[in-house]
Design a protein around this motif. Structure first.
Motif, PDB file in Angstrom:
ATOM      1  N   GLU A 276       0.833  -1.195   0.000  1.00  0.00           N
ATOM      2  CA  GLU A 276       0.000   0.000   0.000  1.00  0.00           C
ATOM      3  C   GLU A 276       0.873   1.252   0.000  1.00  0.00           C
ATOM      4  OE1 GLU A 276      -2.856   0.059   3.115  1.00  0.00           O
ATOM      5  OE2 GLU A 276      -3.955  -1.697   2.375  1.00  0.00           O
ATOM      6  N   ILE A 277       0.315   2.342  -0.526  1.00  0.00           N
ATOM      7  CA  ILE A 277       1.021   3.626  -0.487  1.00  0.00           C
ATOM      8  C   ILE A 277       0.234   4.581   0.409  1.00  0.00           C
ATOM      9  CG2 ILE A 277       1.945   3.285  -2.813  1.00  0.00           C
ATOM     10  CD1 ILE A 277      -0.134   5.373  -3.780  1.00  0.00           C
ATOM     11  N   ASP A 278       0.928   5.547   0.979  1.00  0.00           N
ATOM     12  CA  ASP A 278       0.292   6.486   1.900  1.00  0.00           C
ATOM     13  C   ASP A 278      -0.126   7.787   1.232  1.00  0.00           C
ATOM     14  OD1 ASP A 278       0.623   4.767   4.110  1.00  0.00           O
ATOM     15  OD2 ASP A 278       2.709   5.426   4.347  1.00  0.00           O
ATOM     16  N   ASP A 279       0.672   8.274   0.281  1.00  0.00           N
ATOM     17  CA  ASP A 279       0.467   9.605  -0.299  1.00  0.00           C
ATOM     18  C   ASP A 279       0.442   9.500  -1.823  1.00  0.00           C
ATOM     19  OD1 ASP A 279       0.604  12.212  -1.215  1.00  0.00           O
ATOM     20  OD2 ASP A 279       2.040  12.866   0.301  1.00  0.00           O
ATOM     21  N   PRO A 280      -0.747   9.512  -2.439  1.00  0.00           N
ATOM     22  CA  PRO A 280      -0.829   9.364  -3.904  1.00  0.00           C
ATOM     23  C   PRO A 280      -0.058  10.442  -4.665  1.00  0.00           C
ATOM     24  CG  PRO A 280      -2.984   9.038  -2.920  1.00  0.00           C
ATOM     25  CD  PRO A 280      -2.092   9.540  -1.824  1.00  0.00           C
ATOM     26  N   ALA A 281      -0.089  11.693  -4.194  1.00  0.00           N
ATOM     27  CA  ALA A 281       0.605  12.772  -4.903  1.00  0.00           C
ATOM     28  C   ALA A 281       2.113  12.549  -4.885  1.00  0.00           C
ATOM     29  CB  ALA A 281       0.252  14.119  -4.274  1.00  0.00           C
ATOM     30  N   ALA A 282       2.629  12.198  -3.707  1.00  0.00           N
ATOM     31  CA  ALA A 282       4.069  11.945  -3.594  1.00  0.00           C
ATOM     32  C   ALA A 282       4.475  10.732  -4.418  1.00  0.00           C
ATOM     33  CB  ALA A 282       4.452  11.733  -2.128  1.00  0.00           C
ATOM     34  N   PHE A 283       3.610   9.709  -4.463  1.00  0.00           N
ATOM     35  CA  PHE A 283       3.906   8.511  -5.236  1.00  0.00           C
ATOM     36  C   PHE A 283       3.938   8.837  -6.728  1.00  0.00           C
ATOM     37  CE2 PHE A 283       2.567   4.233  -6.949  1.00  0.00           C
ATOM     38  CZ  PHE A 283       3.767   3.607  -6.652  1.00  0.00           C
ATOM     39  N   SER A 284       3.013   9.698  -7.170  1.00  0.00           N
ATOM     40  CA  SER A 284       3.010  10.108  -8.576  1.00  0.00           C
ATOM     41  C   SER A 284       4.293  10.840  -8.936  1.00  0.00           C
ATOM     42  CB  SER A 284       1.794  11.010  -8.860  1.00  0.00           C
ATOM     43  OG  SER A 284       0.596  10.281  -8.785  1.00  0.00           O
ATOM     44  N   GLU A 285       4.763  11.711  -8.049  1.00  0.00           N
ATOM     45  CA  GLU A 285       6.029  12.421  -8.292  1.00  0.00           C
ATOM     46  C   GLU A 285       7.191  11.441  -8.354  1.00  0.00           C
ATOM     47  OE1 GLU A 285       6.714  15.593  -5.574  1.00  0.00           O
ATOM     48  OE2 GLU A 285       4.806  16.588  -5.976  1.00  0.00           O
ATOM     49  N   GLN A 286       7.159  10.446  -7.480  1.00  0.00           N
ATOM     50  CA  GLN A 286       8.214   9.427  -7.473  1.00  0.00           C
ATOM     51  C   GLN A 286       8.221   8.659  -8.793  1.00  0.00           C
ATOM     52  OE1 GLN A 286       7.834   6.697  -4.207  1.00  0.00           O
ATOM     53  NE2 GLN A 286       9.421   5.315  -4.945  1.00  0.00           N
ATOM     54  N   ILE A 287       7.026   8.277  -9.261  1.00  0.00           N
ATOM     55  CA  ILE A 287       6.924   7.559 -10.534  1.00  0.00           C
ATOM     56  C   ILE A 287       7.468   8.424 -11.678  1.00  0.00           C
ATOM     57  CG2 ILE A 287       5.271   6.733 -12.264  1.00  0.00           C
ATOM     58  CD1 ILE A 287       3.571   5.671  -9.967  1.00  0.00           C
ATOM     59  N   ALA A 288       7.098   9.711 -11.690  1.00  0.00           N
ATOM     60  CA  ALA A 288       7.566  10.614 -12.751  1.00  0.00           C
ATOM     61  C   ALA A 288       9.086  10.702 -12.761  1.00  0.00           C
ATOM     62  CB  ALA A 288       6.948  11.999 -12.567  1.00  0.00           C
ATOM     63  N   ASP A 289       9.697  10.753 -11.580  1.00  0.00           N
ATOM     64  CA  ASP A 289      11.166  10.805 -11.494  1.00  0.00           C
ATOM     65  C   ASP A 289      11.791   9.530 -12.049  1.00  0.00           C
ATOM     66  OD1 ASP A 289      11.098  13.305 -10.335  1.00  0.00           O
ATOM     67  OD2 ASP A 289      11.260  12.559  -8.277  1.00  0.00           O
ATOM     68  N   VAL A 290      11.187   8.381 -11.743  1.00  0.00           N
ATOM     69  CA  VAL A 290      11.714   7.100 -12.233  1.00  0.00           C
ATOM     70  C   VAL A 290      11.575   7.014 -13.750  1.00  0.00           C
ATOM     71  CG1 VAL A 290      11.417   4.586 -12.163  1.00  0.00           C
ATOM     72  CG2 VAL A 290      11.251   5.922 -10.049  1.00  0.00           C
ATOM     73  N   ILE A 291      10.435   7.490 -14.261  1.00  0.00           N
ATOM     74  CA  ILE A 291      10.211   7.477 -15.714  1.00  0.00           C
ATOM     75  C   ILE A 291      11.265   8.311 -16.425  1.00  0.00           C
ATOM     76  CG2 ILE A 291       8.648   8.350 -17.509  1.00  0.00           C
ATOM     77  CD1 ILE A 291       6.325   7.420 -15.708  1.00  0.00           C
ATOM     78  N   ARG A 292      11.541   9.508 -15.893  1.00  0.00           N
ATOM     79  CA  ARG A 292      12.550  10.374 -16.517  1.00  0.00           C
ATOM     80  C   ARG A 292      13.944   9.732 -16.449  1.00  0.00           C
ATOM     81  NH1 ARG A 292       9.826  14.266 -13.305  1.00  0.00           N
ATOM     82  NH2 ARG A 292       8.403  15.584 -14.530  1.00  0.00           N
ATOM     83  N   ALA A 293      14.268   9.156 -15.335  1.00  0.00           N
ATOM     84  CA  ALA A 293      15.609   8.594 -15.138  1.00  0.00           C
ATOM     85  C   ALA A 293      15.868   7.391 -16.033  1.00  0.00           C
ATOM     86  CB  ALA A 293      15.805   8.209 -13.671  1.00  0.00           C
ATOM     87  N   HIS A 294      14.817   6.648 -16.359  1.00  0.00           N
ATOM     88  CA  HIS A 294      15.005   5.398 -17.114  1.00  0.00           C
ATOM     89  C   HIS A 294      14.352   5.423 -18.494  1.00  0.00           C
ATOM     90  CE1 HIS A 294      16.829   3.201 -13.731  1.00  0.00           C
ATOM     91  NE2 HIS A 294      16.019   3.932 -12.977  1.00  0.00           N
ATOM     92  N   ASP A 295      13.863   6.577 -18.919  1.00  0.00           N
ATOM     93  CA  ASP A 295      13.290   6.730 -20.262  1.00  0.00           C
ATOM     94  C   ASP A 295      12.178   5.711 -20.508  1.00  0.00           C
ATOM     95  OD1 ASP A 295      13.124   8.214 -22.541  1.00  0.00           O
ATOM     96  OD2 ASP A 295      14.669   7.121 -23.635  1.00  0.00           O
ATOM     97  N   ILE A 296      11.289   5.568 -19.534  1.00  0.00           N
ATOM     98  CA  ILE A 296      10.151   4.659 -19.655  1.00  0.00           C
ATOM     99  C   ILE A 296       9.089   5.298 -20.549  1.00  0.00           C
ATOM    100  CG2 ILE A 296       8.265   3.586 -18.350  1.00  0.00           C
ATOM    101  CD1 ILE A 296      10.262   3.474 -15.951  1.00  0.00           C
ATOM    102  N   LEU A 297       8.514   4.501 -21.460  1.00  0.00           N
ATOM    103  CA  LEU A 297       7.514   5.024 -22.387  1.00  0.00           C
ATOM    104  C   LEU A 297       6.127   5.078 -21.768  1.00  0.00           C
ATOM    105  CD1 LEU A 297       8.584   3.114 -25.610  1.00  0.00           C
ATOM    106  CD2 LEU A 297       8.931   5.544 -25.128  1.00  0.00           C
ATOM    107  N   ARG A 298       5.705   3.974 -21.156  1.00  0.00           N
ATOM    108  CA  ARG A 298       4.377   3.887 -20.554  1.00  0.00           C
ATOM    109  C   ARG A 298       4.496   3.196 -19.203  1.00  0.00           C
ATOM    110  NH1 ARG A 298       3.761   6.569 -24.311  1.00  0.00           N
ATOM    111  NH2 ARG A 298       2.238   6.452 -26.010  1.00  0.00           N
ATOM    112  N   LEU A 299       3.630   3.610 -18.294  1.00  0.00           N
ATOM    113  CA  LEU A 299       3.508   2.924 -17.015  1.00  0.00           C
ATOM    114  C   LEU A 299       2.034   2.988 -16.630  1.00  0.00           C
ATOM    115  CD1 LEU A 299       5.807   3.081 -13.945  1.00  0.00           C
ATOM    116  CD2 LEU A 299       3.348   3.409 -13.653  1.00  0.00           C
ATOM    117  N   LYS A 300       1.470   1.857 -16.295  1.00  0.00           N
ATOM    118  CA  LYS A 300       0.046   1.836 -15.956  1.00  0.00           C
ATOM    119  C   LYS A 300      -0.210   0.760 -14.915  1.00  0.00           C
ATOM    120  CE  LYS A 300      -1.024  -1.118 -19.928  1.00  0.00           C
ATOM    121  NZ  LYS A 300      -1.818  -1.267 -21.149  1.00  0.00           N
ATOM    122  N   GLY A 301      -1.287   0.940 -14.187  1.00  0.00           N
ATOM    123  CA  GLY A 301      -1.630  -0.058 -13.183  1.00  0.00           C
ATOM    124  C   GLY A 301      -2.533   0.510 -12.112  1.00  0.00           C
ATOM    125  N   PHE A 302      -2.507  -0.154 -10.950  1.00  0.00           N
ATOM    126  CA  PHE A 302      -3.367   0.222  -9.846  1.00  0.00           C
ATOM    127  C   PHE A 302      -2.543   0.318  -8.571  1.00  0.00           C
ATOM    128  CE2 PHE A 302      -5.774  -2.447 -12.807  1.00  0.00           C
ATOM    129  CZ  PHE A 302      -6.785  -1.563 -13.176  1.00  0.00           C
TER     130      PHE A 302
END
Length: 357
Positions: A276-302
């Protein structure tokens, strides 16, 4: 208000691989009902015939509409808009519309047409995909067969026959939300990476540049960009202003090299499972940072959010992330599951570690 039907505009020069890419998309549609508008020029509807023979139950012959007067840009009112209205009036509306422009048609006027009141409330431009011939562009030719492109151009008296192909190419790149560097297998790895870097540096921020062979792009990468390009015309304006918008057809669109199945060898995907995650906004920022760092094209899920009975849906196109609560977990385990999609060579261990931090 009903959700707008997304439309993807596919552009690129003669021989770049637009028809091959679309055929591959139809054969891997995953149950999506896709309608095609083929912007033909000339008397022979070669592309339309090829695509009508795709044999996929999600794209029947009735789902392919051909514009026989040539350039969409020059015939918006009398040709393209009525075609769209006919398509949108059908009781069995498509899930997605794909429009293949003729090879020298500029995409900007077509995107602008989506603001016409007759269709603006029903459809939106999901994204503009520009397909380029990797080998030809690297060699400074922009098209595999320049003579064939010029021959098509000379068939139409309305065209400015003196416009360099480089200027038309610049306009197609300026409008793109995704640039597909097709036939990348004809280049060495270093050459292909150099071309990708060059195209990234000369395109708008946020434009994704992906390599492909035989147009084999995962449908989840090609569709579902959610750009709304018609509301962003200033950012994608023509670099060069032409009196007429140029066009040709893509007869002989087959890639001019060996034909064998590449499937999705150039891409990979994997699932990351978290708690489980506690803070959706912070988690979204974390995902965005990972996407930029690794040049991910798509990420989806729940995601499972502490204290929330509903699951949080996440969909990312590049670093742009949309989230919303969609349904209760019910009997499903309360965990976070994310599908990561990118070009082959993703550092799965590093990505998982960064998401779990």
């Amino acid at each position: 208000m009903a959700q707008k039907i997304p439309a993807t505009v596919v552009t690129g020069f003669l021989g770049a691989g637009k028809t091959t890419l679309i055929r591959h998309m139809l054969q891997n549609a995953g149950g999506r009902r896709i309608a095609l508008i083929i912007n033909e020029f000339g008397d022979l509807g070669v592309d339309g015939d090829i695509l009508k023979g795709c044999g996929d139950e999600t794209c029947t012959e009735d789902d392919v509409m051909e514009l026989s007067n040539g350039c969409i840009c020059c015939t918006v009112a009398e040709d393209f808009i009525p075609t769209m209205q006919k398509l949108l009036a059908r009781p069995d509306k498509p899930d997605h519309i794909v429009i293949e422009t003729s090879g020298l048609a500029l995409p900007q006027p077509l995107v602008r047409a989506f603001n016409w009141p007759e269709i603006s409330t029903q459809v939106t431009v999901d994204g503009v995909v520009t397909v380029v011939d990797a080998k030809a562009v690297t060699e400074g030719r922009f098209a595999h067969n320049v003579a064939a492109v010029d021959a098509q151009r000379k068939l139409d008296e309305n065209l400015d026959h003196e416009t360099p192909l480089s200027e038309l190419f610049d306009d197609q790149i300026a409008c793109a939300d995704m640039i597909v560097v097709n036939k990348s297998d004809l280049l060495g790895a270093a050459e292909a990476d150099t071309l990708v870097s060059k195209l990234k540096s000369t395109s708008r921020d946020g434009v994704q540049v992906v390599k492909s062979t035989m147009g084999a792009l995962p449908v989840d990468v090609l569709l579902g960009q959610g750009i709304g390009a018609e509301a962003d015309l200033d950012a994608r304006g023509e670099v060069h202003h032409h009196h007429h918008d140029d066009h040709d057809d893509d007869h002989g669109e087959e890639d001019h090299h060996h034909h064998h199945d590449h499937d999705h060898d150039d891409f990979e995907s994997f699932v990351v499972t978290l708690g489980e995650i506690d803070d959706p906004a912070a988690f979204s920022e974390q995902i965005a940072d990972v996407i930029r760092a690794h040049d991910i094209l798509r990420l989806k899920g729940f995601a499972a959010v502490t204290g929330k009975p509903m699951r949080l849906t996440l969909q990312a196109v590049g670093p742009r992330i949309d989230t919303y609560f969609d349904a209760p977990f019910g009997a499903m385990p309360r965990q976070t599951r994310l599908v990561v999609i990118g070009q082959a060579g993703l550092d799965q261990a590093a990505i998982e570690a960064a998401l779990k931090t």
